[in-house]
Design a protein around this motif. Structure first.
Motif, PDB file in Angstrom:
ATOM      1  N   GLN A 163      -5.919 -14.537   8.415  1.00 33.12           N
ATOM      2  CA  GLN A 163      -5.123 -14.258   6.945  1.00 33.12           C
ATOM      3  C   GLN A 163      -4.018 -14.287   5.923  1.00 33.12           C
ATOM      4  O   GLN A 163      -3.512 -14.867   5.716  1.00 33.12           O
ATOM      5  CB  GLN A 163      -6.594 -15.419   5.714  1.00 33.12           C
ATOM      6  N   TYR A 164      -4.435 -12.733   6.127  1.00 31.14           N
ATOM      7  CA  TYR A 164      -3.642 -11.976   5.515  1.00 31.14           C
ATOM      8  C   TYR A 164      -2.210 -11.619   5.468  1.00 31.14           C
ATOM      9  O   TYR A 164      -1.966 -11.871   6.725  1.00 31.14           O
ATOM     10  CB  TYR A 164      -4.159 -10.857   4.973  1.00 31.14           C
ATOM     11  N   PHE A 165      -1.685 -11.467   4.862  1.00 32.47           N
ATOM     12  CA  PHE A 165      -0.124 -11.118   5.091  1.00 32.47           C
ATOM     13  C   PHE A 165       0.224 -10.082   4.324  1.00 32.47           C
ATOM     14  O   PHE A 165       0.556  -9.783   3.039  1.00 32.47           O
ATOM     15  CB  PHE A 165       0.678 -12.170   4.569  1.00 32.47           C
ATOM     16  N   ALA A 166       0.712  -8.812   4.779  1.00 31.12           N
ATOM     17  CA  ALA A 166       0.760  -8.161   4.590  1.00 31.12           C
ATOM     18  C   ALA A 166       2.876  -7.330   5.106  1.00 31.12           C
ATOM     19  O   ALA A 166       3.534  -7.774   5.955  1.00 31.12           O
ATOM     20  CB  ALA A 166       0.561  -6.421   4.913  1.00 31.12           C
ATOM     21  N   HIS A 167       3.523  -6.832   3.950  1.00 32.29           N
ATOM     22  CA  HIS A 167       5.108  -5.657   4.413  1.00 32.29           C
ATOM     23  C   HIS A 167       5.028  -4.920   3.897  1.00 32.29           C
ATOM     24  O   HIS A 167       5.316  -4.959   2.761  1.00 32.29           O
ATOM     25  CB  HIS A 167       5.944  -7.459   3.935  1.00 32.29           C
ATOM     26  N   ALA A 168       5.524  -4.277   4.525  1.00 29.80           N
ATOM     27  CA  ALA A 168       6.361  -3.183   3.553  1.00 29.80           C
ATOM     28  C   ALA A 168       7.626  -2.314   4.379  1.00 29.80           C
ATOM     29  O   ALA A 168       8.389  -1.984   3.921  1.00 29.80           O
ATOM     30  CB  ALA A 168       5.295  -2.034   5.153  1.00 29.80           C
ATOM     31  N   GLY A 169       8.587  -3.937   5.159  1.00 28.29           N
ATOM     32  CA  GLY A 169       9.369  -3.730   5.711  1.00 28.29           C
ATOM     33  C   GLY A 169      10.525  -4.331   4.430  1.00 28.29           C
ATOM     34  O   GLY A 169      11.680  -4.939   4.653  1.00 28.29           O
ATOM     35  N   TRP A 170      10.730  -3.780   3.323  1.00 29.17           N
ATOM     36  CA  TRP A 170      11.742  -4.060   2.607  1.00 29.17           C
ATOM     37  C   TRP A 170      11.122  -2.565   1.107  1.00 29.17           C
ATOM     38  O   TRP A 170      10.274  -1.959   0.908  1.00 29.17           O
ATOM     39  CB  TRP A 170      11.750  -4.943   1.931  1.00 29.17           C
ATOM     40  N   PRO A 171      12.231  -2.596   0.264  1.00 34.37           N
ATOM     41  CA  PRO A 171      12.558  -1.521  -0.213  1.00 34.37           C
ATOM     42  C   PRO A 171      11.909  -1.529  -1.986  1.00 34.37           C
ATOM     43  O   PRO A 171      11.419  -0.759  -3.055  1.00 34.37           O
ATOM     44  CB  PRO A 171      13.631  -1.538  -0.733  1.00 34.37           C
TER      45      PRO A 171
END
Length: 523
Positions: A268-276
């Protein structure tokens, strides 16, 4: 609309003037307390509950649920709420998430199933198998998330899902199978155990939509009513949704989606590290989330408690018993299915055969094959199922509204009769006799009115229209013909509008509904 919308912000206004305008706007709405609005609202009838919820919301109104490491109170409150739901409906390893409402809970469950099917089974063109009475939110989720819907007709006499037909509809592409406890349209509980077993036998996830019944059904059981198992304790059930703003009596929106374990919830979760910017992880569709909604739900659950909810469920059952007995005693009225959780649907027969009707079934015999996509039910003889009189039914709804009651009209669909829908709450206990008295008088008045019908030639012409090719002038003309070209609202009597809508193919219905809402939200 009560007032013209503001075109631009003023330089500033006194607080009492702002609140006075809000009060004037609110006065034009249907009442949410007092037990006369039988849809959309859930009134516990408990003194002080509204004030408690408002105070709890205010205490957390400025809290942002986006980051529980900055606002640890959010994690504590959510764990308490989800824990209470899991204790009532879960399995030993169950985990869940607090959401903004049933639609978000369902959307997250479908997203979880889609991503699980992709990761665990390599499915890239997933299907969603569901009974025709499953909530529209599943179709919305499938539309948003790119799943193909496989819609299975329900039993036309009981209005319950056909477990055998659902089992036959499962394929190697099925990501999720759906059951309802109960369905919104008729208030009946699907055969959850058989549906979940069929899904498990094929290695497919099964979601139970208990948005309405999830909180009241266990407390009905505690109050001595017979309730068949439907929750995560049933083998094969892998997720479940329950709205706390329904029979939990919290303010809107407050819901929980529950999974059999944390591993399934992880999809279910959304994770994102591809931005500053800051590292993002969102358990739900929302990023920023109001802490106030969570706090008021927590406060209401703590205040009412298990004993209180059991007592409230008993009051709903009492109201339901008296209402069903009264409806079945009215000539020409037919209750649909076997209502199990505070929801009641009934239709009316044009000739009132045989006087008082004691039956609890409706619809026609026979069924149809599962359909895929989004146009199921667009063909066929609509509005005459089982002798139901659509014109009389809608006149009755208008007559009741003039008497200060709101009963929700539901149109015919795929062989199922049109009906009026009622949601019972503890506040309706003292209104049942008055409702039945007005219903009998309104039915007499409705029978004396001339029938509302659609010219067959116009209906045939409308059936040939392609909604995708209609331009603004075409749509404006159809809305005007339907009586929906006013100031962004419905006419005082809606029977002519709804009779026309019932006669149209489903794709055209949907286009007109979207365009009509666009006339309401227009600046």
């Amino acid at each position: 609309m009560p007032t013209e919308p503001l075109r631009s912000l003023p330089s500033g206004r006194p607080a009492d003037e702002v609140l006075a305008e809000l009060g004037a706007l609110r006065a034009a709405d249907a009442p949410t307390r007092g037990g006369r609005t039988f849809a959309y609202v859930y009134d516990a009838g408990l003194e002080g509950l509204d004030e408690l919820a408002a105070a709890a919301y205010t205490a957390f109104a400025t809290v942002n649920g986006l980051d529980p490491t900055v606002f640890p109170s959010v994690a504590r409150l959510e764990n308490d709420v989800v824990g209470a739901v899991a204790a009532l409906l879960g399995a030993p390893d169950a985990q869940g998430t607090f959401t903004s409402g049933g639609t978000e809970s369902i959307l997250l469950a479908v997203k979880t199933a889609r991503d699980h099917a992709r990761a665990e089974r390599g499915i890239t063109a997933p299907q969603l198998v569901l009974p025709s009475t499953a909530h529209a939110a599943f179709h919305k989720a499938a539309h948003y998330l790119g799943l193909e819907t496989v819609v299975v007709p329900v039993d036309p006499d009981t209005f319950r899902a056909d477990a055998t037909a659902i089992a036959a509809a499962i394929t190697d592409r099925t990501a999720l199978v759906v059951a309802s406890a109960p369905s919104y349209a008729h208030g009946v509980i699907d055969p959850v155990a058989r549906i979940a077993a069929a899904a498990a036998a094929r290695g497919v996830l099964c979601h139970v939509d208990a948005c309405i019944g999830g909180w009241i059904l266990p407390h009905l059981r505690r109050a001595g009513r017979k309730v068949e198992p439907f929750d995560l304790s049933v083998p094969g059930v892998t997720s479940l949704s329950v709205d706390l703003h329904k029979y939990g009596y919290a303010d809107k929106g407050a819901s929980v989606v529950l999974y059999r374990d944390a591993a399934l919830r992880r999809h279910q979760y959304f994770a994102h590290a591809g931005w500053p910017g800051y590292p993002v992880v969102n358990p739900t569709v929302q990023g920023t989330k109001p802490g106030g909604l969570l706090a008021q739900a927590w406060a209401v659950l703590q205040y009412v408690g298990d004993d209180g909810y059991t007592a409230l469920a008993g009051r709903v059952a009492e109201a339901s018993d008296r209402l069903l007995a009264g409806l079945r005693a009215l000539p020409g009225v037919r209750v649909l299915g076997d209502p199990a959780a505070g929801l009641v649907a009934f239709t009316v027969l044009g000739d009132a055969p045989g006087g008082a009707n004691g039956g609890a079934s409706g619809g026609t015999s026979g069924g149809s094959a599962p359909t895929t996509g989004g146009d199921q039910g667009a063909e066929g003889d609509r509005g005459v199922e089982a002798g139901a009189d659509l014109s009389l039914l809608l006149h009755l709804a208008d007559e009741m509204r003039e008497r200060g009651w709101y009963l929700q009209p539901q149109l015919s669909f795929d062989g199922l009769p049109p009906n009026l829908h009622l949601t019972l709450t503890p506040a309706t206990v003292g209104q049942v006799e008055a409702l039945l008295d007005d219903l009998a008088a309104a039915l007499d008045s409705a029978r004396a009115l001339p029938p509302v019908s659609v010219d067959p030639g116009l209906a045939e012409l409308a059936a040939q229209l392609d909604p995708a090719t209609l331009g603004p002038d075409d749509i404006a003309g159809v809305l005007a013909f339907a009586g929906l070209d006013g100031d962004g609202g419905l006419p005082a009597r809606t029977a002519p509008v709804l009779v026309l809508l019932d006669a149209l193919p489903q794709p055209l219905q949907e286009r007109l509904l979207a365009e009509f809402i666009g006339t309401i939200f227009r600046i």
